[in-house]
Design a protein around this motif. Structure first.
Motif, PDB file in Angstrom:
ATOM      1  N   ASN A  64       0.853  -1.196   0.000  1.00  0.00           N
ATOM      2  CA  ASN A  64       0.000   0.000   0.000  1.00  0.00           C
ATOM      3  C   ASN A  64       0.883   1.238   0.000  1.00  0.00           C
ATOM      4  O   ASN A  64       1.799   1.349   0.817  1.00  0.00           O
ATOM      5  CB  ASN A  64      -0.924   0.019   1.212  1.00  0.00           C
ATOM      6  N   LYS A  65       0.621   2.153  -0.910  1.00  0.00           N
ATOM      7  CA  LYS A  65       1.348   3.422  -1.007  1.00  0.00           C
ATOM      8  C   LYS A  65       0.341   4.545  -0.761  1.00  0.00           C
ATOM      9  O   LYS A  65      -0.764   4.528  -1.308  1.00  0.00           O
ATOM     10  CB  LYS A  65       1.997   3.611  -2.379  1.00  0.00           C
ATOM     11  N   THR A  66       0.714   5.512   0.050  1.00  0.00           N
ATOM     12  CA  THR A  66      -0.141   6.657   0.321  1.00  0.00           C
ATOM     13  C   THR A  66       0.257   7.787  -0.620  1.00  0.00           C
ATOM     14  O   THR A  66       1.327   8.375  -0.476  1.00  0.00           O
ATOM     15  CB  THR A  66      -0.024   7.110   1.784  1.00  0.00           C
ATOM     16  N   ILE A  67      -0.593   8.056  -1.594  1.00  0.00           N
ATOM     17  CA  ILE A  67      -0.344   9.095  -2.594  1.00  0.00           C
ATOM     18  C   ILE A  67      -0.994  10.380  -2.100  1.00  0.00           C
ATOM     19  O   ILE A  67      -2.141  10.379  -1.657  1.00  0.00           O
ATOM     20  CB  ILE A  67      -0.952   8.712  -3.967  1.00  0.00           C
ATOM     21  N   LYS A  68      -0.231  11.493  -2.185  1.00  0.00           N
ATOM     22  CA  LYS A  68      -0.771  12.798  -1.813  1.00  0.00           C
ATOM     23  C   LYS A  68      -0.624  13.745  -2.992  1.00  0.00           C
ATOM     24  O   LYS A  68       0.379  13.705  -3.697  1.00  0.00           O
ATOM     25  CB  LYS A  68      -0.037  13.363  -0.598  1.00  0.00           C
ATOM     26  N   MET A  69      -1.635  14.562  -3.192  1.00  0.00           N
ATOM     27  CA  MET A  69      -1.631  15.521  -4.295  1.00  0.00           C
ATOM     28  C   MET A  69      -2.251  16.827  -3.818  1.00  0.00           C
ATOM     29  O   MET A  69      -3.237  16.827  -3.086  1.00  0.00           O
ATOM     30  CB  MET A  69      -2.434  14.980  -5.473  1.00  0.00           C
ATOM     31  N   LEU A  70      -1.638  17.924  -4.255  1.00  0.00           N
ATOM     32  CA  LEU A  70      -2.142  19.260  -3.968  1.00  0.00           C
ATOM     33  C   LEU A  70      -1.947  20.073  -5.237  1.00  0.00           C
ATOM     34  O   LEU A  70      -0.935  19.901  -5.923  1.00  0.00           O
ATOM     35  CB  LEU A  70      -1.347  19.865  -2.806  1.00  0.00           C
ATOM     36  N   VAL A  71      -2.901  20.914  -5.586  1.00  0.00           N
ATOM     37  CA  VAL A  71      -2.776  21.768  -6.769  1.00  0.00           C
ATOM     38  C   VAL A  71      -2.945  23.226  -6.373  1.00  0.00           C
ATOM     39  O   VAL A  71      -3.560  23.542  -5.351  1.00  0.00           O
ATOM     40  CB  VAL A  71      -3.793  21.386  -7.875  1.00  0.00           C
ATOM     41  N   GLU A  72      -2.375  24.108  -7.209  1.00  0.00           N
ATOM     42  CA  GLU A  72      -2.455  25.550  -6.980  1.00  0.00           C
ATOM     43  C   GLU A  72      -2.992  26.222  -8.233  1.00  0.00           C
ATOM     44  O   GLU A  72      -2.606  25.876  -9.351  1.00  0.00           O
ATOM     45  CB  GLU A  72      -1.070  26.093  -6.651  1.00  0.00           C
ATOM     46  N   SER A  73      -3.878  27.197  -8.037  1.00  0.00           N
ATOM     47  CA  SER A  73      -4.473  27.900  -9.176  1.00  0.00           C
ATOM     48  C   SER A  73      -3.739  29.200  -9.460  1.00  0.00           C
ATOM     49  O   SER A  73      -2.960  29.698  -8.635  1.00  0.00           O
ATOM     50  CB  SER A  73      -5.956  28.197  -8.910  1.00  0.00           C
ATOM     51  N   SER A  74      -4.013  29.770 -10.630  1.00  0.00           N
ATOM     52  CA  SER A  74      -3.435  31.057 -11.019  1.00  0.00           C
ATOM     53  C   SER A  74      -3.940  32.191 -10.129  1.00  0.00           C
ATOM     54  O   SER A  74      -3.390  33.284 -10.141  1.00  0.00           O
ATOM     55  CB  SER A  74      -3.759  31.354 -12.485  1.00  0.00           C
ATOM     56  N   LYS A  75      -4.959  31.931  -9.334  1.00  0.00           N
ATOM     57  CA  LYS A  75      -5.488  32.920  -8.391  1.00  0.00           C
ATOM     58  C   LYS A  75      -4.727  32.889  -7.068  1.00  0.00           C
ATOM     59  O   LYS A  75      -5.028  33.644  -6.157  1.00  0.00           O
ATOM     60  CB  LYS A  75      -6.976  32.690  -8.136  1.00  0.00           C
ATOM     61  N   GLY A  76      -3.733  31.982  -6.956  1.00  0.00           N
ATOM     62  CA  GLY A  76      -2.940  31.870  -5.727  1.00  0.00           C
ATOM     63  C   GLY A  76      -3.566  30.987  -4.669  1.00  0.00           C
ATOM     64  O   GLY A  76      -3.089  30.927  -3.545  1.00  0.00           O
ATOM     65  N   CYS A  77      -4.614  30.266  -5.018  1.00  0.00           N
ATOM     66  CA  CYS A  77      -5.294  29.392  -4.064  1.00  0.00           C
ATOM     67  C   CYS A  77      -4.774  27.968  -4.186  1.00  0.00           C
ATOM     68  O   CYS A  77      -4.546  27.471  -5.298  1.00  0.00           O
ATOM     69  CB  CYS A  77      -6.803  29.401  -4.315  1.00  0.00           C
ATOM     70  N   LYS A  78      -4.583  27.299  -3.036  1.00  0.00           N
ATOM     71  CA  LYS A  78      -4.141  25.904  -3.008  1.00  0.00           C
ATOM     72  C   LYS A  78      -5.283  25.022  -2.523  1.00  0.00           C
ATOM     73  O   LYS A  78      -6.044  25.404  -1.639  1.00  0.00           O
ATOM     74  CB  LYS A  78      -2.939  25.743  -2.094  1.00  0.00           C
ATOM     75  N   SER A  79      -5.357  23.843  -3.111  1.00  0.00           N
ATOM     76  CA  SER A  79      -6.394  22.885  -2.723  1.00  0.00           C
ATOM     77  C   SER A  79      -6.065  22.268  -1.371  1.00  0.00           C
ATOM     78  O   SER A  79      -4.944  22.385  -0.865  1.00  0.00           O
ATOM     79  CB  SER A  79      -6.487  21.767  -3.770  1.00  0.00           C
ATOM     80  N   ASP A  80      -7.042  21.580  -0.812  1.00  0.00           N
ATOM     81  CA  ASP A  80      -6.751  20.676   0.292  1.00  0.00           C
ATOM     82  C   ASP A  80      -5.853  19.576  -0.269  1.00  0.00           C
ATOM     83  O   ASP A  80      -5.867  19.304  -1.476  1.00  0.00           O
ATOM     84  CB  ASP A  80      -8.042  20.036   0.822  1.00  0.00           C
ATOM     85  N   THR A  81      -5.106  18.922   0.595  1.00  0.00           N
ATOM     86  CA  THR A  81      -4.275  17.806   0.154  1.00  0.00           C
ATOM     87  C   THR A  81      -5.151  16.562   0.021  1.00  0.00           C
ATOM     88  O   THR A  81      -5.788  16.149   0.982  1.00  0.00           O
ATOM     89  CB  THR A  81      -3.132  17.534   1.139  1.00  0.00           C
ATOM     90  N   LEU A  82      -5.174  16.024  -1.193  1.00  0.00           N
ATOM     91  CA  LEU A  82      -5.891  14.777  -1.441  1.00  0.00           C
ATOM     92  C   LEU A  82      -4.957  13.638  -1.036  1.00  0.00           C
ATOM     93  O   LEU A  82      -3.810  13.582  -1.481  1.00  0.00           O
ATOM     94  CB  LEU A  82      -6.256  14.661  -2.924  1.00  0.00           C
ATOM     95  N   THR A  83      -5.415  12.737  -0.193  1.00  0.00           N
ATOM     96  CA  THR A  83      -4.638  11.571   0.236  1.00  0.00           C
ATOM     97  C   THR A  83      -5.395  10.334  -0.161  1.00  0.00           C
ATOM     98  O   THR A  83      -6.572  10.178   0.177  1.00  0.00           O
ATOM     99  CB  THR A  83      -4.410  11.600   1.756  1.00  0.00           C
ATOM    100  N   GLN A  84      -4.726   9.450  -0.903  1.00  0.00           N
ATOM    101  CA  GLN A  84      -5.390   8.229  -1.371  1.00  0.00           C
ATOM    102  C   GLN A  84      -4.417   7.072  -1.252  1.00  0.00           C
ATOM    103  O   GLN A  84      -3.253   7.174  -1.652  1.00  0.00           O
ATOM    104  CB  GLN A  84      -5.836   8.417  -2.823  1.00  0.00           C
ATOM    105  N   SER A  85      -4.887   5.972  -0.708  1.00  0.00           N
ATOM    106  CA  SER A  85      -4.085   4.769  -0.603  1.00  0.00           C
ATOM    107  C   SER A  85      -4.213   3.962  -1.890  1.00  0.00           C
ATOM    108  O   SER A  85      -5.322   3.745  -2.377  1.00  0.00           O
ATOM    109  CB  SER A  85      -4.546   3.926   0.588  1.00  0.00           C
ATOM    110  N   VAL A  86      -3.069   3.538  -2.427  1.00  0.00           N
ATOM    111  CA  VAL A  86      -3.053   2.773  -3.676  1.00  0.00           C
ATOM    112  C   VAL A  86      -2.297   1.474  -3.430  1.00  0.00           C
ATOM    113  O   VAL A  86      -1.198   1.486  -2.863  1.00  0.00           O
ATOM    114  CB  VAL A  86      -2.368   3.574  -4.815  1.00  0.00           C
ATOM    115  N   LEU A  87      -2.874   0.352  -3.825  1.00  0.00           N
ATOM    116  CA  LEU A  87      -2.203  -0.935  -3.689  1.00  0.00           C
ATOM    117  C   LEU A  87      -1.363  -1.192  -4.921  1.00  0.00           C
ATOM    118  O   LEU A  87      -1.883  -1.237  -6.035  1.00  0.00           O
ATOM    119  CB  LEU A  87      -3.224  -2.057  -3.485  1.00  0.00           C
ATOM    120  N   ILE A  88      -0.064  -1.351  -4.719  1.00  0.00           N
ATOM    121  CA  ILE A  88       0.860  -1.675  -5.804  1.00  0.00           C
ATOM    122  C   ILE A  88       1.186  -3.159  -5.691  1.00  0.00           C
ATOM    123  O   ILE A  88       1.505  -3.655  -4.639  1.00  0.00           O
ATOM    124  CB  ILE A  88       2.165  -0.849  -5.700  1.00  0.00           C
TER     125      ILE A  88
END
Length: 101
Positions: free
Chosen positions: A77-101
């Protein structure tokens, strides 16, 4: 004398946070290339930055929406985290998802 100034109204814009989301190719197997595709939405403006943590110490700070290819040396199991930023300077919440490799 009691002096009262004019009232000043200044409009402000409150931009929404972008929404982080991704998909990956399956099956996701050790020693094979796993491709992560961002399906994130800016909700205002455009996306300008993609931050990835791939669950094995690999960190990616991308300025394009190109798919992210990664090969895992070990299964589990790998815990993948992703966050994105917009051109307006706003950042998303961190998406955390477990992936089975």
């Amino acid at each position: 004398q009691n002096c009262v100034s004019d009232t000043v109204e200044v409009p402000i814009v409150i931009n929404p946070w972008p929404t982080a989301s991704f998909s990956l190719n399956t099956p996701a197997c050790e020693k094979n290339t796993v491709v992560f595709n961002s399906t994130a939405q800016p909700n205002a403006g455009t996306l300008v930055r993609w931050y990835w943590s791939l669950g094995d110490g690999t960190i990616i700070n991308a300025s394009t929406n190109a798919p992210v290819s990664h090969t895992y040396a070990n299964w589990g199991n790998k815990t993948i985290k992703m966050l994105v930023e917009s051109s307006k300077g706003c950042k998303s919440d961190t998406l955390t998802q477990s992936v089975l490799i």
